[in-house]
Write a protein that holds these residues in place. Structure first.
Motif, PDB file in Angstrom:
ATOM      1  N   MET A 143      -5.719   5.457  -2.840  1.00 27.14           N
ATOM      2  CA  MET A 143      -5.270   6.568  -3.678  1.00 27.14           C
ATOM      3  C   MET A 143      -6.414   7.146  -4.507  1.00 27.14           C
ATOM      4  SD  MET A 143      -1.427   5.482  -4.929  1.00 27.14           S
ATOM      5  CE  MET A 143      -1.860   3.967  -5.772  1.00 27.14           C
ATOM      6  N   GLY A 144      -7.627   6.667  -4.224  1.00 20.69           N
ATOM      7  CA  GLY A 144      -8.791   7.181  -4.939  1.00 20.69           C
ATOM      8  C   GLY A 144      -8.948   6.615  -6.329  1.00 20.69           C
ATOM      9  N   ASN A 145      -8.266   5.513  -6.628  1.00 16.84           N
ATOM     10  CA  ASN A 145      -8.294   4.933  -7.972  1.00 16.84           C
ATOM     11  C   ASN A 145      -9.045   3.608  -8.001  1.00 16.84           C
ATOM     12  OD1 ASN A 145      -6.670   6.904  -9.375  1.00 16.84           O
ATOM     13  ND2 ASN A 145      -4.943   6.160  -8.174  1.00 16.84           N
ATOM     14  N   ARG A 146      -9.404   3.196  -9.203  1.00 21.80           N
ATOM     15  CA  ARG A 146     -10.070   1.910  -9.394  1.00 21.80           C
ATOM     16  C   ARG A 146      -9.084   0.778  -9.192  1.00 21.80           C
ATOM     17  NH1 ARG A 146      -8.466  -0.647 -13.983  1.00 21.80           N
ATOM     18  NH2 ARG A 146      -7.669   0.580 -15.746  1.00 21.80           N
ATOM     19  N   THR A 147      -9.616  -0.393  -8.910  1.00 25.18           N
ATOM     20  CA  THR A 147      -8.784  -1.578  -8.859  1.00 25.18           C
ATOM     21  C   THR A 147      -8.506  -2.063 -10.283  1.00 25.18           C
ATOM     22  OG1 THR A 147     -10.753  -2.979  -8.661  1.00 25.18           O
ATOM     23  CG2 THR A 147      -9.690  -2.255  -6.620  1.00 25.18           C
ATOM     24  N   GLY A 196       0.861  -1.178   0.000  1.00 25.94           N
ATOM     25  CA  GLY A 196       0.000   0.000   0.000  1.00 25.94           C
ATOM     26  C   GLY A 196       0.893   1.222   0.000  1.00 25.94           C
ATOM     27  N   PRO A 197       1.125   1.837  -1.150  1.00 25.09           N
ATOM     28  CA  PRO A 197       2.095   2.938  -1.244  1.00 25.09           C
ATOM     29  C   PRO A 197       1.845   4.077  -0.263  1.00 25.09           C
ATOM     30  CG  PRO A 197       1.463   2.207  -3.427  1.00 25.09           C
ATOM     31  CD  PRO A 197       0.568   1.481  -2.466  1.00 25.09           C
ATOM     32  N   LEU A 198       0.596   4.331   0.094  1.00 31.78           N
ATOM     33  CA  LEU A 198       0.299   5.403   1.041  1.00 31.78           C
ATOM     34  C   LEU A 198       0.080   4.884   2.456  1.00 31.78           C
ATOM     35  CD1 LEU A 198      -2.226   7.554  -1.062  1.00 31.78           C
ATOM     36  CD2 LEU A 198       0.274   7.677  -0.990  1.00 31.78           C
ATOM     37  N   LEU A 199       0.203   3.578   2.633  1.00 34.04           N
ATOM     38  CA  LEU A 199      -0.208   2.971   3.891  1.00 34.04           C
ATOM     39  C   LEU A 199       0.922   2.317   4.676  1.00 34.04           C
ATOM     40  CD1 LEU A 199      -3.429   1.246   2.521  1.00 34.04           C
ATOM     41  CD2 LEU A 199      -3.379   3.199   4.074  1.00 34.04           C
TER      42      LEU A 199
END
Length: 357
Positions: A100-104, A33-36
Motif C-alpha cells: 500500500m506504499g506505507n511503512r511497516t 494483505g488487504p490489496l493482495l
C-alpha cells in the motif's frame, strides 16, 4: 512432529485446510494483505467449520491494518468457532503495508498491540493507546458466546533484529523466523532467542522457534530451477528482505557470500528508493506470491534457494527437515507461495515428510 503450513488466503480454497489436517499437519496459517489476498479471518472461520484438530491462525497480521481490539475480537471469535485451536500470528508486516506504499510498523506499535490483544483475549480490562488517547477497553459480554476468552490463544510473533527479538519474547509463545535448512543460521537465531528468553526472566524453552521456509518437491529429472519456476517462485526474496539487516551484523558466523547475496536480492527487488525511475509500489507487489514473476528470475540464485528453501526429492526433504529440527527449530513451517499449486504441495508434504515422521 509439529508441522505448520502457511499460504495466501484464497477464499475458494478453504478445503485445503481439511486436506492438510487429514495428512497430519498440526498448524495452518494464512497471510494478511488487504490489496493482495482474501480476508484471513473469513477464510479461517470457514476452515474452523470444516476441521476438528488442526490449529488455525494468521500468518501474519500487524498492528496497523487492524487495531488491537479488532484483532483481539477476530481471534476470540475464531476461538469460539474452534475452541483451543487458534493462534495469533503477528508482526511488523511486510507485504500488507509495503504493497500500500506505507511503512511497516514500529516495534513500539507492535508491542503495544500484542499487550492489548493478549489481555483482551484473556478476558482482562486493559489500556489501549489510539488516536492520541489512552482508554480502557474490555470485552463487555464474555459469557454469551460472542467470543471465547477461556481457552488460551498462543501468540506467534514474527520478529527480526536484536531489539525486535528482545521485546517479542516478553509476550510470545513462539517466534517465527525466516529460516531454511542451514545449521549456522538456525543455531544463530536459536542462541539469540534463548538469550533473549533468559534476559526476559522467562523459563528456558518457554518460547518456541518456528521456522519459515519455501517449499517444493522436485519430481524426477527436475532441478532447482524447476523449483523456482514451478514452486516457490519469488518467495525466497522475502527471506532476504526480512533477514538482510541481521545477517549483515553476523558476517563472521554466516559468511560474506550468503550475506551479500541476500542483501543484493532484497535491494534488487525493492528498488532504489532514491532513484527517479523507481517502480510504483503497486507494480512492485502486483504479482507477489502468485508464483514466479519472470522479471525476478535473475535475482534468484541457487545459493539463495539452497539457503532459504525446503526443497528436493522426498528423501532430501526428510533429511533437511530432520536437520532443521536437530539444529534448534521447534516447529517446522513452510509457506506455499503459489495458492494455485498449494493443494499439490500439501499432498507432497503429507506423503514425503509427515507419513515418515
Amino acid at each position: 512432529m509439529e508441522f505448520s503450513i502457511g499460504t495466501c488466503a484464497k477464499i475458494d480454497q478453504v478445503s485445503m485446510v481439511k486436506q492438510a489436517e487429514d495428512l497430519g499437519v498440526t498448524h495452518f496459517g494464512v497471510g494478511e494483505g488487504p490489496l493482495l489476498f482474501s480476508d484471513p479471518y473469513q477464510f479461517l472461520a470457514l476452515a474452523a467449520r470444516e476441521t476438528s484438530t488442526i490449529k488455525l491462525g494468521t500468518m501474519v497480521t500487524n498492528p496497523l491494518t487492524r487495531i488491537a481490539p479488532v484483532t483481539a475480537n477476530s481471534m476470540a471469535t475464531l476461538n469460539a468457532l474452534a475452541p483451543g485451536r487458534t493462534y495469533l500470528g503477528i508482526g511488523t508486516a511486510n507485504n500488507a503495508l509495503r504493497s500500500m506504499g506505507n511503512r511497516t510498523a514500529k516495534i513500539t506499535e507492535l508491542m503495544h498491540a500484542i499487550e492489548v490483544s493478549r489481555d483482551l483475549m484473556a478476558g482482562k480490562r486493559t489500556v489501549h493507546k489510539w488516536l492520541g488517547q489512552e482508554r480502557e477497553v474490555e470485552f463487555l459480554d464474555k459469557e454469551s458466546g460472542f467470543y471465547n476468552v477461556k481457552d488460551h490463544i498462543p501468540i506467534w510473533v514474527a520478529a527480526g533484529g536484536p531489539r525486535g527479538l528482545a521485546e517479542a519474547v516478553k509476550y510470545a509463545d513462539a517466534i517465527v523466523y525466516c529460516l531454511g535448512p542451514n545449521p549456522d543460521m538456525i543455531k544463530l537465531i536459536r542462541t539469540r532467542l534463548d538469550e533473549a528468553v533468559a534476559n526476559a526472566g522467562r523459563a528456558p524453552g518457554s518460547v518456541k522457534l518456528v521456522s519459515l521456509s519455501w517449499f517444493y518437491q522436485l519430481e524426477n529429472g527436475e532441478t532447482w530451477e524447476d523449483g523456482v519456476t514451478n514452486g516457490f517462485g519469488s518467495g525466497p526474496i522475502s527471506s532476504c528482505i526480512t533477514n538482510s539487516g541481521l545477517m549483515n551484523n553476523h558476517r563472521d558466523v554466516l559468511g560474506d557470500s550468503i550475506v551479500d547475496a541476500s542483501i543484493t536480492a532484497a535491494q534488487q527487488y525493492l528498488g532504489d528508493p532514491t532513484a527517479a525511475d523507481q517502480p510504483h509500489y503497486l507494480d512492485t507487489w502486483a504479482k507477489y506470491l502468485r508464483g514466479l514473476d519472470p522479471k525476478h528470475r535473475p535475482i534468484i540464485t541457487k545459493e539463495l534457494v539452497d539457503y532459504w528453501c525446503l526443497y528436493g526429492s522426498p528423501a532430501e526433504l526428510r533429511e533437511k527437515t530432520s536437520l532443521m529440527l536437530e539444529s534448534g527449530v521447534d516447529i517446522t513451517q513452510v509457506f506455499l507461495s503459489n495458492p494455485f499449486t498449494a493443494q499439490r504441495d500439501i499432498d507432497n508434504i503429507g506423503r514425503s515428510i509427515l507419513a515418515h515422521a
